[in-house]
Motif scaffolding. Sequence first.
Motif, PDB file in Angstrom:
ATOM      1  N   ARG A  79       0.794  -1.223   0.000  1.00 59.39           N
ATOM      2  CA  ARG A  79       0.000   0.000   0.000  1.00 59.39           C
ATOM      3  C   ARG A  79       0.830   1.278   0.000  1.00 59.39           C
ATOM      4  NH1 ARG A  79      -5.113  -1.197   0.474  1.00 59.39           N
ATOM      5  NH2 ARG A  79      -5.730  -3.035   1.667  1.00 59.39           N
ATOM      6  N   SER A 259      -9.702   2.929  -0.037  1.00 61.22           N
ATOM      7  CA  SER A 259      -9.666   1.577   0.509  1.00 61.22           C
ATOM      8  C   SER A 259     -10.183   1.550   1.945  1.00 61.22           C
ATOM      9  CB  SER A 259      -8.238   1.041   0.447  1.00 61.22           C
ATOM     10  OG  SER A 259      -8.077  -0.050   1.313  1.00 61.22           O
ATOM     11  N   ARG A 260      -9.797   2.564   2.731  1.00 56.97           N
ATOM     12  CA  ARG A 260     -10.289   2.638   4.109  1.00 56.97           C
ATOM     13  C   ARG A 260     -11.806   2.735   4.172  1.00 56.97           C
ATOM     14  NH1 ARG A 260      -6.507   4.401   8.061  1.00 56.97           N
ATOM     15  NH2 ARG A 260      -4.762   3.017   7.667  1.00 56.97           N
ATOM     16  N   LEU A 261     -12.365   3.528   3.248  1.00 56.01           N
ATOM     17  CA  LEU A 261     -13.799   3.776   3.318  1.00 56.01           C
ATOM     18  C   LEU A 261     -14.624   2.692   2.636  1.00 56.01           C
ATOM     19  CD1 LEU A 261     -13.746   7.599   2.535  1.00 56.01           C
ATOM     20  CD2 LEU A 261     -14.156   6.509   4.752  1.00 56.01           C
ATOM     21  N   GLY A 263     -13.160  -0.412   0.993  1.00 55.54           N
ATOM     22  CA  GLY A 263     -12.582  -1.730   0.770  1.00 55.54           C
ATOM     23  C   GLY A 263     -11.788  -1.797  -0.520  1.00 55.54           C
ATOM     24  N   ASP A 264     -11.454  -3.020  -0.931  1.00 57.10           N
ATOM     25  CA  ASP A 264     -10.526  -3.203  -2.053  1.00 57.10           C
ATOM     26  C   ASP A 264     -11.118  -3.972  -3.224  1.00 57.10           C
ATOM     27  OD1 ASP A 264      -8.371  -1.865  -0.957  1.00 57.10           O
ATOM     28  OD2 ASP A 264      -7.805  -3.595   0.255  1.00 57.10           O
ATOM     29  N   ASN A 265     -12.444  -4.034  -3.306  1.00 59.80           N
ATOM     30  CA  ASN A 265     -13.018  -4.668  -4.488  1.00 59.80           C
ATOM     31  C   ASN A 265     -12.995  -3.640  -5.615  1.00 59.80           C
ATOM     32  OD1 ASN A 265     -14.346  -6.125  -6.374  1.00 59.80           O
ATOM     33  ND2 ASN A 265     -16.154  -6.548  -5.120  1.00 59.80           N
ATOM     34  N   ARG A 319      -7.478   2.122  12.314  1.00 60.09           N
ATOM     35  CA  ARG A 319      -8.222   1.480  11.237  1.00 60.09           C
ATOM     36  C   ARG A 319      -9.681   1.296  11.640  1.00 60.09           C
ATOM     37  NH1 ARG A 319      -5.901  -2.970   7.747  1.00 60.09           N
ATOM     38  NH2 ARG A 319      -5.619  -1.410   6.180  1.00 60.09           N
ATOM     39  N   VAL A 320     -10.546   1.596  10.686  1.00 51.51           N
ATOM     40  CA  VAL A 320     -11.969   1.414  10.949  1.00 51.51           C
ATOM     41  C   VAL A 320     -12.264  -0.081  10.893  1.00 51.51           C
ATOM     42  CG1 VAL A 320     -14.271   2.122  10.267  1.00 51.51           C
ATOM     43  CG2 VAL A 320     -12.314   3.564   9.719  1.00 51.51           C
TER      44      VAL A 320
ATOM     45  N   SER B  88      -5.916  -7.601   1.350  1.00 46.54           N
ATOM     46  CA  SER B  88      -6.994  -6.824   0.735  1.00 46.54           C
ATOM     47  C   SER B  88      -8.169  -6.672   1.684  1.00 46.54           C
ATOM     48  CB  SER B  88      -7.476  -7.512  -0.541  1.00 46.54           C
ATOM     49  OG  SER B  88      -6.425  -7.620  -1.453  1.00 46.54           O
ATOM     50  N   ARG B  89      -8.775  -5.486   1.642  1.00 49.54           N
ATOM     51  CA  ARG B  89      -9.974  -5.261   2.445  1.00 49.54           C
ATOM     52  C   ARG B  89     -11.199  -5.676   1.629  1.00 49.54           C
ATOM     53  NH1 ARG B  89     -10.148  -1.773   6.651  1.00 49.54           N
ATOM     54  NH2 ARG B  89     -11.833  -0.588   5.771  1.00 49.54           N
ATOM     55  N   LEU B  90     -11.480  -6.975   1.674  1.00 47.63           N
ATOM     56  CA  LEU B  90     -12.648  -7.512   0.979  1.00 47.63           C
ATOM     57  C   LEU B  90     -13.562  -8.130   2.017  1.00 47.63           C
ATOM     58  CD1 LEU B  90     -10.813  -9.440  -1.890  1.00 47.63           C
ATOM     59  CD2 LEU B  90     -11.972  -7.244  -2.089  1.00 47.63           C
ATOM     60  N   THR B  91     -14.861  -8.192   1.712  1.00 52.26           N
ATOM     61  CA  THR B  91     -15.742  -8.922   2.607  1.00 52.26           C
ATOM     62  C   THR B  91     -15.586 -10.410   2.312  1.00 52.26           C
ATOM     63  OG1 THR B  91     -17.611  -8.918   1.095  1.00 52.26           O
ATOM     64  CG2 THR B  91     -17.428  -7.031   2.575  1.00 52.26           C
ATOM     65  N   GLU B  94     -17.266 -11.272  -0.856  1.00 50.39           N
ATOM     66  CA  GLU B  94     -16.521 -10.855  -2.045  1.00 50.39           C
ATOM     67  C   GLU B  94     -15.392 -11.835  -2.336  1.00 50.39           C
ATOM     68  OE1 GLU B  94     -16.955  -5.975  -2.190  1.00 50.39           O
ATOM     69  OE2 GLU B  94     -15.506  -6.852  -0.819  1.00 50.39           O
ATOM     70  N   PHE B  98     -14.884 -14.447  -5.606  1.00 56.32           N
ATOM     71  CA  PHE B  98     -13.812 -14.480  -6.599  1.00 56.32           C
ATOM     72  C   PHE B  98     -13.472 -15.908  -7.007  1.00 56.32           C
ATOM     73  CE2 PHE B  98     -12.879 -10.016  -5.538  1.00 56.32           C
ATOM     74  CZ  PHE B  98     -12.895  -9.538  -6.833  1.00 56.32           C
ATOM     75  N   LEU B 132     -15.377  -7.643   6.853  1.00 56.32           N
ATOM     76  CA  LEU B 132     -14.122  -7.527   6.118  1.00 56.32           C
ATOM     77  C   LEU B 132     -13.124  -8.554   6.642  1.00 56.32           C
ATOM     78  CD1 LEU B 132     -13.731  -3.650   5.949  1.00 56.32           C
ATOM     79  CD2 LEU B 132     -14.120  -5.178   4.027  1.00 56.32           C
TER      80      LEU B 132
END
Lengths: 322, 253
Positions: A79, A259-261, A263-265, A319-320, B88-91, B94, B98, B132
């Motif tokens: 990141r 990304s914080r708000l 996510g990363d999709n 981090r949230v 990665s911040r994925l649920t 999600e 994949f 997440l």
Amino acid sequence: MSIAANQIGVLLATLVLAALFLVSLGVGAGDVTLFGLWHGTAELDLLAISRLPRTVAVVLTGAGLAIAGLIMQAITRNRFVEPSTAGTAQSAELGILIVTLLWPAASLGFKTLAASVTALLGTAFFLMTAHRLPPTQPFLVPLFGLVYGSVLGAVATLIAWQLDLLQYLSIWSSGDFSGVLRGRYELLWIGAFLVVAAWLVADRLTIMALGRDASIGLGIDYARMMQLGLGIISVISAVTVVVVGVVPFVGLVVPNLVSRLMGDNLRATLPVVAVSGAILLLACDILGRLIRFPYEIPVGTVMGIVGALLFLVLIFQPRVRG
Amino acid sequence: MIRIENVSLAFGKTNILKEISVSIPKGGITALIGPNGAGKSSLLGLAARLLPLQAGDISVDNLSVSSTSGKVLAKKIAILRQDNHVGSRLTVRELVGFGRFPHSHGHLTENDHRIIDESLRLFGLTEMSERLLDTLSGGQRQRALVAMAYCQDTDYLLLDEPLNNLDMYFASELMKSLRNIADTRAKTIVIVLHDINYAGSFADRIIAMKDGQVVADGKPADIMTETALGGIYGFNIPVISVGGQPIALPFRR
């Protein structure tokens, strides 16, 4: 992040960008009023030749740099990297410098081509090295990038100093939109096409960020995606350096904030990253025009300060969770 | 059938695998056991084309892994490696979704959502599907990764130490789910296990590796004996019978 909330986010960001766009058209040494636009051609010319191209250039640059940063972070799985600190922008500078030396009369298009080639080479070397660094030490990659970028920048400075071209170099090393006129920024549209290209492969980029094994397991041509990402990063950076100069931090803070708000999709967040990059850079450019009105502070300088502050917020804000 | 023929692998001067030949017919659970450094993970990695083949050949249903396109193989064989670091911040939903990428290329259909829901349910993730990944415990994340591999809906599922980080309850739940999948959906599961009692209880066949070679291969009853285990691991492991089920007691000296 639910789809509805996501769409509201995109809508809101787009509205903010539209508002800033209008403000940007109105701010500058010359007055532009609705009354004047209706009656005179001089203000219309000002708008068409300077103000509009400049605003469009800022939007394209902001969106492009944010996406270049996002892609670099996805394919290095780190990141804390972005093209302007990992050698891409410095390689591009070196390319322009070499062209200026060998063929001073080269067109903007040719300079961009040369800068893209050197950016590609410089970034390829960075990525190859980054993938050899131990994944257990995530800070090695950005650190290596910083050192590597500085070394390339130093080489460029040395050459420029020897040949009395330092002033030229400073044009490319510090981003500034005040010189943008109609006919001198259109190359930036290449960036817009590349942003769309990135969006088309957004799912693949998300999977790339899960790692090589996961990517290959899901049938992705890892090497080809790596090359595509490398190409997009390099060309966006090169075009930016040629037309406006190096703009720091956009590629670093915008993807991280989004990304914080959200996510990363990336299929969902990539458009938001692009719009947010444009918003941040446009806000900084307007700020630069207002602080010492009617004089200007280059956007690279403003962005350096604002970006650093945002980065500190990112680091210190817990981090949230959720 | 996964056919492995004369496969060798070396990194520098270290021989990881030495001319391994073994076939895994369709259906059932095959457990790969053996001491650390035996080459189990490398063998799985080669079969799932994550490592390039240096010598020998591996084919899955007569598709050679070295010449078949990645897209085709991704619908045939799924793998979960150990050491999956997901930043990665994925649920959870999600991530599991994949797993459908080889089939849907990102445009999830009704059928895809049905399979995602089923995977989440099967691995006890339904309740946390919108959370997440970075808010989950190691064990929950591990289950999400197994669910993702399952969601790929391939005939062959390769799992490298999927019980990592799982507590006894979830380890045994996971093994039961896999047993159920193998029996009812005709899936072929190859699983690297360190706890040989799980291998003895749930697998149809155990392949034991040591120093890059297959040293034992047979039904659990044949492998779960003091002689066989002693030969594989190099120390005396008493085996007792509990209700007809052989249980190894490696901690009793």
